[in-house]
Design a protein around this motif. Sequence first.
Motif, PDB file in Angstrom:
ATOM      1  N   LEU A   1      -5.101  -8.209  -3.187  1.00 59.79           N
ATOM      2  CA  LEU A   1      -5.228  -7.983  -4.333  1.00 59.79           C
ATOM      3  C   LEU A   1      -6.402  -7.577  -4.610  1.00 59.79           C
ATOM      4  CD1 LEU A   1      -2.702  -9.282  -6.754  1.00 59.79           C
ATOM      5  CD2 LEU A   1      -2.867  -6.715  -5.765  1.00 59.79           C
ATOM      6  N   SER A   2      -7.391  -7.282  -3.255  1.00 58.65           N
ATOM      7  CA  SER A   2      -8.382  -6.816  -4.158  1.00 58.65           C
ATOM      8  C   SER A   2      -8.580  -5.703  -2.801  1.00 58.65           C
ATOM      9  CB  SER A   2      -9.699  -7.818  -2.273  1.00 58.65           C
ATOM     10  OG  SER A   2     -11.008  -7.575  -2.448  1.00 58.65           O
ATOM     11  N   GLN A   3      -9.550  -4.795  -4.137  1.00 58.23           N
ATOM     12  CA  GLN A   3      -9.940  -3.521  -3.823  1.00 58.23           C
ATOM     13  C   GLN A   3     -10.826  -3.436  -2.423  1.00 58.23           C
ATOM     14  OE1 GLN A   3      -8.681  -0.069  -4.448  1.00 58.23           O
ATOM     15  NE2 GLN A   3     -10.067   1.092  -3.429  1.00 58.23           N
ATOM     16  N   SER A   4     -11.773  -4.211  -2.622  1.00 56.26           N
ATOM     17  CA  SER A   4     -12.591  -3.522  -1.539  1.00 56.26           C
ATOM     18  C   SER A   4     -11.917  -4.699  -0.375  1.00 56.26           C
ATOM     19  CB  SER A   4     -14.657  -4.780  -2.955  1.00 56.26           C
ATOM     20  OG  SER A   4     -14.046  -5.273  -3.281  1.00 56.26           O
ATOM     21  N   GLY A   5     -12.487  -5.895  -0.953  1.00 56.14           N
ATOM     22  CA  GLY A   5     -11.164  -6.844   0.351  1.00 56.14           C
ATOM     23  C   GLY A   5     -10.584  -6.134   1.104  1.00 56.14           C
ATOM     24  N   TRP A   6      -9.061  -5.511   0.728  1.00 55.30           N
ATOM     25  CA  TRP A   6      -8.267  -4.630   0.998  1.00 55.30           C
ATOM     26  C   TRP A   6      -7.743  -3.244   1.298  1.00 55.30           C
ATOM     27  CZ3 TRP A   6      -5.009  -5.833   5.100  1.00 55.30           C
ATOM     28  CH2 TRP A   6      -3.960  -4.987   5.669  1.00 55.30           C
ATOM     29  N   ALA A   7      -7.856  -3.313  -0.171  1.00 56.16           N
ATOM     30  CA  ALA A   7      -7.065  -1.634  -0.469  1.00 56.16           C
ATOM     31  C   ALA A   7      -8.467  -1.007   0.388  1.00 56.16           C
ATOM     32  CB  ALA A   7      -7.324  -1.430  -1.687  1.00 56.16           C
ATOM     33  N   ALA A   8      -9.325  -0.895  -0.020  1.00 58.20           N
ATOM     34  CA  ALA A   8     -10.785  -0.163   0.899  1.00 58.20           C
ATOM     35  C   ALA A   8     -10.657   0.341   2.210  1.00 58.20           C
ATOM     36  CB  ALA A   8     -11.879  -0.739   0.589  1.00 58.20           C
ATOM     37  N   PRO A   9     -10.585  -1.143   3.102  1.00 58.99           N
ATOM     38  CA  PRO A   9     -10.493  -0.834   4.399  1.00 58.99           C
ATOM     39  C   PRO A   9      -8.988  -0.404   5.205  1.00 58.99           C
ATOM     40  CG  PRO A   9     -10.079  -3.489   4.408  1.00 58.99           C
ATOM     41  CD  PRO A   9     -10.617  -2.280   3.133  1.00 58.99           C
ATOM     42  N   GLN A  10      -8.106  -1.099   4.560  1.00 61.16           N
ATOM     43  CA  GLN A  10      -6.632  -0.317   4.542  1.00 61.16           C
ATOM     44  C   GLN A  10      -6.788   0.989   4.979  1.00 61.16           C
ATOM     45  OE1 GLN A  10      -4.877  -1.818   6.556  1.00 61.16           O
ATOM     46  NE2 GLN A  10      -2.642  -1.052   6.645  1.00 61.16           N
ATOM     47  N   ASN A  11      -7.218   1.445   3.440  1.00 57.74           N
ATOM     48  CA  ASN A  11      -7.320   3.372   2.903  1.00 57.74           C
ATOM     49  C   ASN A  11      -7.662   4.085   3.899  1.00 57.74           C
ATOM     50  OD1 ASN A  11      -5.142   2.471   0.581  1.00 57.74           O
ATOM     51  ND2 ASN A  11      -6.794   2.712  -0.881  1.00 57.74           N
ATOM     52  N   ARG A  12      -9.151   3.811   3.942  1.00 57.75           N
ATOM     53  CA  ARG A  12      -9.854   4.045   5.415  1.00 57.75           C
ATOM     54  C   ARG A  12      -9.044   4.607   6.655  1.00 57.75           C
ATOM     55  NH1 ARG A  12     -14.220   6.955   5.342  1.00 57.75           N
ATOM     56  NH2 ARG A  12     -15.611   6.753   6.980  1.00 57.75           N
ATOM     57  N   ALA A  13      -8.586   3.495   7.283  1.00 54.35           N
ATOM     58  CA  ALA A  13      -7.970   3.140   8.297  1.00 54.35           C
ATOM     59  C   ALA A  13      -6.736   4.774   8.322  1.00 54.35           C
ATOM     60  CB  ALA A  13      -6.922   1.960   8.877  1.00 54.35           C
ATOM     61  N   LEU A  14      -6.360   4.965   7.356  1.00 53.70           N
ATOM     62  CA  LEU A  14      -5.163   5.489   6.969  1.00 53.70           C
ATOM     63  C   LEU A  14      -5.471   7.136   7.475  1.00 53.70           C
ATOM     64  CD1 LEU A  14      -2.994   3.658   4.144  1.00 53.70           C
ATOM     65  CD2 LEU A  14      -2.860   4.197   6.854  1.00 53.70           C
ATOM     66  N   LEU A  15      -7.111   6.600   7.252  1.00 56.42           N
ATOM     67  CA  LEU A  15      -7.155   8.242   7.040  1.00 56.42           C
ATOM     68  C   LEU A  15      -7.284   8.509   8.435  1.00 56.42           C
ATOM     69  CD1 LEU A  15     -10.467   8.040   4.988  1.00 56.42           C
ATOM     70  CD2 LEU A  15      -8.531   9.532   4.677  1.00 56.42           C
ATOM     71  N   PHE A  16      -6.874   7.086   9.684  1.00 54.60           N
ATOM     72  CA  PHE A  16      -7.435   7.694  11.120  1.00 54.60           C
ATOM     73  C   PHE A  16      -5.419   7.848  11.510  1.00 54.60           C
ATOM     74  CE2 PHE A  16     -11.314   6.280   9.988  1.00 54.60           C
ATOM     75  CZ  PHE A  16     -11.774   7.136  11.212  1.00 54.60           C
ATOM     76  N   GLY A  17      -4.260   7.496  10.492  1.00 53.62           N
ATOM     77  CA  GLY A  17      -3.328   7.431  10.901  1.00 53.62           C
ATOM     78  C   GLY A  17      -2.806   5.895  11.202  1.00 53.62           C
ATOM     79  N   ARG A  18      -3.744   4.989  10.912  1.00 52.71           N
ATOM     80  CA  ARG A  18      -3.265   3.728  11.489  1.00 52.71           C
ATOM     81  C   ARG A  18      -3.650   3.246  10.646  1.00 52.71           C
ATOM     82  NH1 ARG A  18      -8.176   4.180  15.499  1.00 52.71           N
ATOM     83  NH2 ARG A  18      -7.525   2.252  16.371  1.00 52.71           N
ATOM     84  N   GLY A  19      -3.447   2.236  11.091  1.00 54.63           N
ATOM     85  CA  GLY A  19      -3.999   0.163   9.842  1.00 54.63           C
ATOM     86  C   GLY A  19      -3.833  -1.030  10.519  1.00 54.63           C
ATOM     87  N   PHE A  20      -4.659  -1.844   9.285  1.00 56.03           N
ATOM     88  CA  PHE A  20      -4.902  -3.494  10.234  1.00 56.03           C
ATOM     89  C   PHE A  20      -3.506  -4.290   9.861  1.00 56.03           C
ATOM     90  CE2 PHE A  20      -8.705  -1.454   8.357  1.00 56.03           C
ATOM     91  CZ  PHE A  20      -9.494  -1.679   9.843  1.00 56.03           C
ATOM     92  N   THR A  21      -3.135  -4.358  10.778  1.00 56.96           N
ATOM     93  CA  THR A  21      -2.444  -5.549  11.425  1.00 56.96           C
ATOM     94  C   THR A  21      -2.637  -6.136  11.715  1.00 56.96           C
ATOM     95  OG1 THR A  21      -1.505  -4.252  13.550  1.00 56.96           O
ATOM     96  CG2 THR A  21       0.070  -3.575  11.437  1.00 56.96           C
ATOM     97  N   ARG A  22      -3.716  -6.675  11.919  1.00 55.97           N
ATOM     98  CA  ARG A  22      -3.814  -8.426  12.969  1.00 55.97           C
ATOM     99  C   ARG A  22      -4.875  -9.078  11.969  1.00 55.97           C
ATOM    100  NH1 ARG A  22      -6.726  -8.668  17.761  1.00 55.97           N
ATOM    101  NH2 ARG A  22      -5.509 -10.705  17.256  1.00 55.97           N
ATOM    102  N   THR A  23      -4.900  -9.024  10.613  1.00 54.88           N
ATOM    103  CA  THR A  23      -5.539 -10.022   9.540  1.00 54.88           C
ATOM    104  C   THR A  23      -5.538 -11.371   9.315  1.00 54.88           C
ATOM    105  OG1 THR A  23      -3.277 -10.321   8.168  1.00 54.88           O
ATOM    106  CG2 THR A  23      -4.638  -8.000   8.381  1.00 54.88           C
ATOM    107  N   LEU A  24      -6.612 -11.994   8.319  1.00 61.01           N
ATOM    108  CA  LEU A  24      -7.250 -13.434   8.399  1.00 61.01           C
ATOM    109  C   LEU A  24      -7.488 -13.066   7.193  1.00 61.01           C
ATOM    110  CD1 LEU A  24      -7.316 -16.427   9.427  1.00 61.01           C
ATOM    111  CD2 LEU A  24      -9.817 -15.899   9.627  1.00 61.01           C
ATOM    112  N   ARG A  25      -6.506 -13.625   6.010  1.00 68.05           N
ATOM    113  CA  ARG A  25      -7.125 -14.049   5.287  1.00 68.05           C
ATOM    114  C   ARG A  25      -8.311 -15.804   4.300  1.00 68.05           C
ATOM    115  NH1 ARG A  25      -2.742 -14.924  -0.572  1.00 68.05           N
ATOM    116  NH2 ARG A  25      -4.432 -15.186  -2.370  1.00 68.05           N
TER     117      ARG A  25
END
Length: 255
Positions: free
Chosen positions: A118-142
């Motif tokens: 639920l972090s805008q900066s830690g999760w939403a921001a990088p995921q939204n940026r990746a979506l600009l490339f038509g992709r997304g982060f699937t390998r993650t470490l909390r």
Amino acid sequence: MIASLAMYDWPQNAAENDRLWIRIRQALADEGIAAPEGLTRDGSLWDIWECPALVLAQTCGMPYRTRLHGRVQLVATPDYGLPDAPAGHYYSVLVTRADEPGGFADFVERRLAYNDPLSQSGWAAPQNRALLFGRGFTRTLRTGAHRDSARAVAERRADIAAIDAVTWRLIARHLPDLAAQLRLIDHSEPTPGLPLITSPGQDAATIARAVGAAIAALDSVDRTATGIRGLVAIPSEAYLAVPTPASPTEEVPAD
């Protein structure tokens, strides 16, 4: 009564945050609003944010739009004077190891260290940026904290992390050995910064006026330590308009 400035409240700048709170508390008293003597630094952030006795706290944009909106009042947003961002806005710096080649697009298939889903900066921001490339982060470490995300990358338990730019300033200032092990490869689009909130029973406009007066009265030492340059009124609609990506679905253990 309860108050918290926990989002950027590190042990290394606790004294300065305490002095900021003293100024806020006095300004609130001048407006006829009672406030606790000190900041709360323990317990669940959700318990603080949702407490009926909350006078003032700072939250993150994603918790505000996904859960707190309609249950708390928006007070205003501190401006940290970040370059390349409108007043009151922030972004995430995307970091990898200093000796790791490549740009952001090269890391979308690799392991992302993130602090909280639920972090805008830690999760939403990088995921939204990746979506600009038509992709997304699937390998993650909390990791639970931006500092720990940075350490996870430095220690090769992850390959990339998105660090709140204000937190990155704190890392560079207080953990320079860690910062030196990392390289900035990109930053996310600016979004509204971490807002101040209060409980539904409070006078949010008067609290905003008091906080603004306290920030304006900061001396140069405390202004530098906290990073706060001013206070900005950002409407709730601007927070709600930020896209919310899907939550992480898989935790991939570090090799």
